[in-house]
Design a protein around this motif. Structure first.
Motif, PDB file in Angstrom:
ATOM      1  N   ALA A   1      -0.382   5.791 -17.624  1.00 52.70           N
ATOM      2  CA  ALA A   1       0.722   6.184 -16.745  1.00 52.70           C
ATOM      3  C   ALA A   1       0.213   6.521 -15.346  1.00 52.70           C
ATOM      4  CB  ALA A   1       1.466   7.372 -17.341  1.00 52.70           C
ATOM      5  N   ALA A   2      -0.887   7.261 -15.266  1.00 51.19           N
ATOM      6  CA  ALA A   2      -1.438   7.640 -13.966  1.00 51.19           C
ATOM      7  C   ALA A   2      -1.965   6.430 -13.204  1.00 51.19           C
ATOM      8  CB  ALA A   2      -2.546   8.669 -14.153  1.00 51.19           C
ATOM      9  N   ALA A   3      -2.641   5.528 -13.906  1.00 49.16           N
ATOM     10  CA  ALA A   3      -3.188   4.341 -13.248  1.00 49.16           C
ATOM     11  C   ALA A   3      -2.073   3.410 -12.771  1.00 49.16           C
ATOM     12  CB  ALA A   3      -4.126   3.600 -14.194  1.00 49.16           C
ATOM     13  N   ALA A   4      -1.058   3.234 -13.605  1.00 48.00           N
ATOM     14  CA  ALA A   4       0.047   2.355 -13.220  1.00 48.00           C
ATOM     15  C   ALA A   4       0.843   2.941 -12.062  1.00 48.00           C
ATOM     16  CB  ALA A   4       0.958   2.108 -14.417  1.00 48.00           C
ATOM     17  N   SER A   5       1.085   4.233 -12.076  1.00 46.96           N
ATOM     18  CA  SER A   5       1.831   4.839 -10.975  1.00 46.96           C
ATOM     19  C   SER A   5       1.013   4.826  -9.691  1.00 46.96           C
ATOM     20  CB  SER A   5       2.262   6.258 -11.333  1.00 46.96           C
ATOM     21  OG  SER A   5       1.151   7.070 -11.582  1.00 46.96           O
ATOM     22  N   THR A   6      -0.283   5.033  -9.791  1.00 54.89           N
ATOM     23  CA  THR A   6      -1.147   4.956  -8.610  1.00 54.89           C
ATOM     24  C   THR A   6      -1.150   3.553  -8.031  1.00 54.89           C
ATOM     25  OG1 THR A   6      -2.555   6.741  -9.394  1.00 54.89           O
ATOM     26  CG2 THR A   6      -3.516   5.245  -7.797  1.00 54.89           C
ATOM     27  N   ALA A   7      -1.257   2.564  -8.897  1.00 55.59           N
ATOM     28  CA  ALA A   7      -1.240   1.179  -8.428  1.00 55.59           C
ATOM     29  C   ALA A   7       0.114   0.833  -7.794  1.00 55.59           C
ATOM     30  CB  ALA A   7      -1.545   0.229  -9.577  1.00 55.59           C
ATOM     31  N   GLY A   8       1.192   1.304  -8.401  1.00 55.35           N
ATOM     32  CA  GLY A   8       2.522   1.013  -7.877  1.00 55.35           C
ATOM     33  C   GLY A   8       2.783   1.665  -6.530  1.00 55.35           C
ATOM     34  N   VAL A   9       2.409   2.928  -6.396  1.00 54.13           N
ATOM     35  CA  VAL A   9       2.606   3.629  -5.120  1.00 54.13           C
ATOM     36  C   VAL A   9       1.721   3.029  -4.035  1.00 54.13           C
ATOM     37  CG1 VAL A   9       2.256   5.842  -3.962  1.00 54.13           C
ATOM     38  CG2 VAL A   9       3.458   5.754  -6.129  1.00 54.13           C
ATOM     39  N   THR A  10       0.505   2.683  -4.389  1.00 51.07           N
ATOM     40  CA  THR A  10      -0.385   2.052  -3.406  1.00 51.07           C
ATOM     41  C   THR A  10       0.179   0.719  -2.952  1.00 51.07           C
ATOM     42  OG1 THR A  10      -2.286   3.131  -4.438  1.00 51.07           O
ATOM     43  CG2 THR A  10      -2.736   1.290  -2.984  1.00 51.07           C
ATOM     44  N   ASP A  11       0.706  -0.058  -3.867  1.00 52.10           N
ATOM     45  CA  ASP A  11       1.314  -1.336  -3.509  1.00 52.10           C
ATOM     46  C   ASP A  11       2.536  -1.125  -2.610  1.00 52.10           C
ATOM     47  OD1 ASP A  11       1.456  -4.217  -3.726  1.00 52.10           O
ATOM     48  OD2 ASP A  11       3.236  -3.903  -4.989  1.00 52.10           O
ATOM     49  N   ALA A  12       3.346  -0.133  -2.928  1.00 49.27           N
ATOM     50  CA  ALA A  12       4.516   0.167  -2.087  1.00 49.27           C
ATOM     51  C   ALA A  12       4.090   0.627  -0.693  1.00 49.27           C
ATOM     52  CB  ALA A  12       5.379   1.232  -2.761  1.00 49.27           C
ATOM     53  N   MET A  13       3.009   1.402  -0.614  1.00 50.39           N
ATOM     54  CA  MET A  13       2.516   1.867   0.678  1.00 50.39           C
ATOM     55  C   MET A  13       2.001   0.706   1.519  1.00 50.39           C
ATOM     56  SD  MET A  13       0.642   5.388  -0.581  1.00 50.39           S
ATOM     57  CE  MET A  13      -0.347   5.583   0.867  1.00 50.39           C
ATOM     58  N   ILE A  14       1.371  -0.252   0.872  1.00 49.54           N
ATOM     59  CA  ILE A  14       0.857  -1.414   1.598  1.00 49.54           C
ATOM     60  C   ILE A  14       2.015  -2.271   2.108  1.00 49.54           C
ATOM     61  CG2 ILE A  14      -0.394  -3.592   1.317  1.00 49.54           C
ATOM     62  CD1 ILE A  14      -2.284  -2.074  -0.591  1.00 49.54           C
ATOM     63  N   LYS A  15       3.007  -2.496   1.265  1.00 52.92           N
ATOM     64  CA  LYS A  15       4.142  -3.330   1.659  1.00 52.92           C
ATOM     65  C   LYS A  15       4.999  -2.667   2.730  1.00 52.92           C
ATOM     66  CE  LYS A  15       4.418  -6.026  -2.511  1.00 52.92           C
ATOM     67  NZ  LYS A  15       5.154  -6.364  -3.719  1.00 52.92           N
ATOM     68  N   ALA A  16       5.119  -1.345   2.668  1.00 50.18           N
ATOM     69  CA  ALA A  16       5.917  -0.642   3.668  1.00 50.18           C
ATOM     70  C   ALA A  16       5.188  -0.587   5.010  1.00 50.18           C
ATOM     71  CB  ALA A  16       6.243   0.766   3.186  1.00 50.18           C
ATOM     72  N   GLY A  17       3.886  -0.542   4.960  1.00 55.44           N
ATOM     73  CA  GLY A  17       3.086  -0.518   6.187  1.00 55.44           C
ATOM     74  C   GLY A  17       3.141   0.831   6.876  1.00 55.44           C
ATOM     75  N   GLY A  18       2.054   1.198   7.488  1.00 55.37           N
ATOM     76  CA  GLY A  18       2.003   2.423   8.256  1.00 55.37           C
ATOM     77  C   GLY A  18       1.764   3.695   7.470  1.00 55.37           C
ATOM     78  N   PHE A  19       1.804   3.645   6.152  1.00 62.29           N
ATOM     79  CA  PHE A  19       1.600   4.861   5.367  1.00 62.29           C
ATOM     80  C   PHE A  19       0.126   5.176   5.146  1.00 62.29           C
ATOM     81  CE2 PHE A  19       6.010   4.064   4.181  1.00 62.29           C
ATOM     82  CZ  PHE A  19       6.519   5.339   4.333  1.00 62.29           C
ATOM     83  N   CYS A  20      -0.693   4.160   5.110  1.00 62.01           N
ATOM     84  CA  CYS A  20      -2.130   4.395   4.992  1.00 62.01           C
ATOM     85  C   CYS A  20      -2.872   3.236   5.640  1.00 62.01           C
ATOM     86  CB  CYS A  20      -2.554   4.572   3.534  1.00 62.01           C
ATOM     87  SG  CYS A  20      -2.376   3.138   2.492  1.00 62.01           S
ATOM     88  N   SER A  21      -4.076   3.521   6.066  1.00 63.04           N
ATOM     89  CA  SER A  21      -4.889   2.486   6.698  1.00 63.04           C
ATOM     90  C   SER A  21      -5.334   1.483   5.635  1.00 63.04           C
ATOM     91  CB  SER A  21      -6.104   3.119   7.370  1.00 63.04           C
ATOM     92  OG  SER A  21      -6.965   3.672   6.408  1.00 63.04           O
ATOM     93  N   PRO A  22      -5.661   0.271   6.039  1.00 66.34           N
ATOM     94  CA  PRO A  22      -6.112  -0.718   5.047  1.00 66.34           C
ATOM     95  C   PRO A  22      -7.348  -0.255   4.261  1.00 66.34           C
ATOM     96  CG  PRO A  22      -5.607  -1.789   7.120  1.00 66.34           C
ATOM     97  CD  PRO A  22      -5.505  -0.322   7.366  1.00 66.34           C
ATOM     98  N   LYS A  23      -8.239   0.453   4.930  1.00 61.39           N
ATOM     99  CA  LYS A  23      -9.437   0.947   4.249  1.00 61.39           C
ATOM    100  C   LYS A  23      -9.063   1.971   3.173  1.00 61.39           C
ATOM    101  CE  LYS A  23     -13.838   3.218   5.162  1.00 61.39           C
ATOM    102  NZ  LYS A  23     -14.688   3.836   6.162  1.00 61.39           N
ATOM    103  N   LEU A  24      -8.156   2.874   3.515  1.00 57.80           N
ATOM    104  CA  LEU A  24      -7.733   3.901   2.575  1.00 57.80           C
ATOM    105  C   LEU A  24      -6.953   3.301   1.403  1.00 57.80           C
ATOM    106  CD1 LEU A  24      -7.735   6.936   2.063  1.00 57.80           C
ATOM    107  CD2 LEU A  24      -5.624   7.073   3.378  1.00 57.80           C
ATOM    108  N   CYS A  25      -6.049   2.381   1.698  1.00 55.79           N
ATOM    109  CA  CYS A  25      -5.281   1.743   0.623  1.00 55.79           C
ATOM    110  C   CYS A  25      -6.176   0.925  -0.296  1.00 55.79           C
ATOM    111  CB  CYS A  25      -4.175   0.866   1.222  1.00 55.79           C
ATOM    112  SG  CYS A  25      -2.744   1.803   1.771  1.00 55.79           S
ATOM    113  N   SER A  26      -7.195   0.292   0.262  1.00 57.78           N
ATOM    114  CA  SER A  26      -8.105  -0.470  -0.603  1.00 57.78           C
ATOM    115  C   SER A  26      -8.889   0.468  -1.514  1.00 57.78           C
ATOM    116  CB  SER A  26      -9.044  -1.336   0.235  1.00 57.78           C
ATOM    117  OG  SER A  26      -9.915  -0.535   0.999  1.00 57.78           O
ATOM    118  N   ARG A  27      -9.215   1.668  -1.043  1.00 54.44           N
ATOM    119  CA  ARG A  27      -9.874   2.648  -1.911  1.00 54.44           C
ATOM    120  C   ARG A  27      -8.948   3.082  -3.037  1.00 54.44           C
ATOM    121  NH1 ARG A  27     -12.193   7.202   1.740  1.00 54.44           N
ATOM    122  NH2 ARG A  27     -12.575   5.866   3.490  1.00 54.44           N
ATOM    123  N   TYR A  28      -7.680   3.292  -2.713  1.00 49.51           N
ATOM    124  CA  TYR A  28      -6.720   3.659  -3.751  1.00 49.51           C
ATOM    125  C   TYR A  28      -6.560   2.539  -4.777  1.00 49.51           C
ATOM    126  CZ  TYR A  28      -5.232   7.572  -0.764  1.00 49.51           C
ATOM    127  OH  TYR A  28      -5.184   8.720  -0.014  1.00 49.51           O
TER     128      TYR A  28
END
Length: 156
Positions: free
Chosen positions: A101-128
């Motif tokens: 559950a934690a891994a799937a939610s982390t992956a989902g939120v990270t994907d949403a942050m990448i698609k929305a743009g501006g929520f995290c830097s590419p370096k930070l999102c790639s770490r997530y």
């Protein structure tokens, strides 16, 4: 030697020790990738992920120590009890559910942050993303350990 003592991946075997060591490596790497930046506290999902990893790492370390003691002393596999193996199965299953559950939610939120743009830097999102990938690998090892022990349970 009984047939259940040679079951690969079951409690007290060298393959179980290898699985537990893999869990330790992947969960620690996942936690480090998540915690390299202080910004993860801004999102509840990432904080929950860190809590799950904080529970999983001591569990895996404890089980690895028990497996190492069993392998090196060749003592514990002969004294396996149904209740002990059952408790290990319950612990592994519970942790595998919350880890998935934690891994799937982390992956989902990270994907949403990448698609929305501006929520995290590419370096930070790639770490997530890398942290979530390590968590999925750890989950695979955790559920396999649980299933190997479940497979052995009726023969005890």
């Amino acid at each position: 030697m009984a047939e259940t003592e040679g079951l690969p991946g079951s409690f007290g075997t060298s393959s179980s020790l290898a699985i537990r060591l893999g869990q330790i490596v992947f969960s620690t790497a996942s936690l480090l990738f998540m915690c390299l930046d202080v910004d993860f506290y801004s999102y509840t999902v990432f904080s929950n992920f860190v809590v799950v990893m904080g529970i999983l790492i001591p569990w895996s370390l404890t089980m690895a120590m028990v497996d190492a003691w069993s392998v090196f002393t060749d003592c514990a596999p002969r004294r396996r009890r149904r209740k002990t193996v059952f408790m290990i199965i319950v612990g592994d299953m519970f942790l595998s559910y919350i880890l998935l559950a934690a891994a799937a939610s982390t992956a989902g939120v990270t994907d949403a942050m990448i698609k929305a743009g501006g929520f995290c830097s590419p370096k930070l999102c790639s770490r997530y993303q890398l942290s979530a990938a390590m968590a999925f690998l750890c989950w695979f090892l955790l559920i396999s350990s649980s299933l190997f022990n479940l497979w052995q349970l009726p023969s005890l």
